[in-house]
Design an enzyme around this catalytic site. Structure first.
Site: not given
Length: 280
Positions: A136, A149
């Site tokens: 990501s 996260y």
């Protein structure tokens, strides 16, 4: 690079979003695809399109071992592994339930790592293979409320960097795909976890509300967010390229954010965060 030379491709997390789009595109390109999910019955659409369907829970050693063995029994090895399974548990560092954080690490980090360990011996023996990790832009920068996260995605960055140089002598390539905002339902999970983290009287109530608003706005903005097909196209490049890149950033907005974080340093990034989140 021919599709047969990397047969088969094992893709995790194919029930929806990036995994589903990736499996569909790989099939259209002529690859033998093993599409996986915890509940294989949700993969009927991919099976009808020609995918081999397997149950695979990346938090279960038995499930991972069984899936890899099934592929190797038929083909000798996994030609390419796409580590896609993952999700986001959002909340402040102080208030987030650490049991939920541990569960997220099991999926996003340890599942990815263990599945990689399982496919590597046969890849090394064949002196050929591809591993594509779905990271990501959140592995290169951090927003408030997403710290845990982001930590999983920073871990995927480190694992990918180390692995790439460890396995290169065996003819195995490792690529890391770093998507920005991708409309997959990920945001719904994030918003739900934020809501659970924020309780009445929380000192972070304002921050959580602002974060939820920014998340909703970002994913609904076509200038910032893309569909999962954009990531699938990049994964196909990483699988098929004769000289795959070590990193692929997906969306212009993600490239801009990563550049701002890298070039601007903490002061610039903190100014961007303050501009977005205010004093909450």
């Amino acid at each position: 690079m021919t599709s047969s030379s990397l047969a088969p491709v094992l893709v995790t997390g194919c029930s929806s979003g990036i995994g589903r789009a990736t499996a569909e595109l790989l099939l259209k390109a002529g690859h033998t695809v093993y599409a996986t999910a915890r509940r294989p019955e949700v993969l009927a659409h991919l099976e009808s399109a020609g995918a081999r369907v397997l149950a695979l829970d990346v938090t279960s050693e038995e499930s991972m071992s069984t899936a890899v063995k099934a592929v190797e029994d038929e083909h000798g090895r996994v030609g390419a592994l796409v580590n896609n399974a993952g999700y986001g548990e959002y909340g402040t560092i102080e208030e987030t339930d650490l049991d939920k954080v541990r569960q997220m690490f099991e999926t996003n980090v340890f599942g990815l790592a263990r599945l990689t360990q399982l496919v590597l011996p046969a890849m090394r023996a064949a002196r050929s293979g591809r591993i594509v990790n779905i990271g990501s832009m959140g592995g290169r920068l951090t927003w408030p409320v997403g710290g845990y996260y982001h930590a999983t995605k920073y871990a995927v960055e480190a694992i990918s960097d180390a692995l790439r140089n460890e396995v290169r002598p065996f003819g195995i390539s490792v690529s890391l795909v770093e998507p920005g905002l991708i409309r997959t339902g990920f945001e719904e999970t994030a918003l739900t976890s934020e809501a659970h983290a924020g309780t009445d009287g929380s000192p972070y109530a304002g921050l959580l509300a602002t974060s939820a608003s920014i998340t909703t706005g970002g994913y609904s903005n076509p200038m910032l967010a893309s569909g999962p097909e954009a990531v699938a196209k990049v994964v196909l490049k990483a699988v098929e390229s004769r000289s795959p890149r070590s990193r692929y950033v997906v969306t212009a907005a993600a490239r801009a954010a990563i550049t701002a974080r890298t070039v601007g340093g903490d002061r610039v990034w903190d100014a961007i965060v303050r501009n977005q989140f205010g004093s909450h």
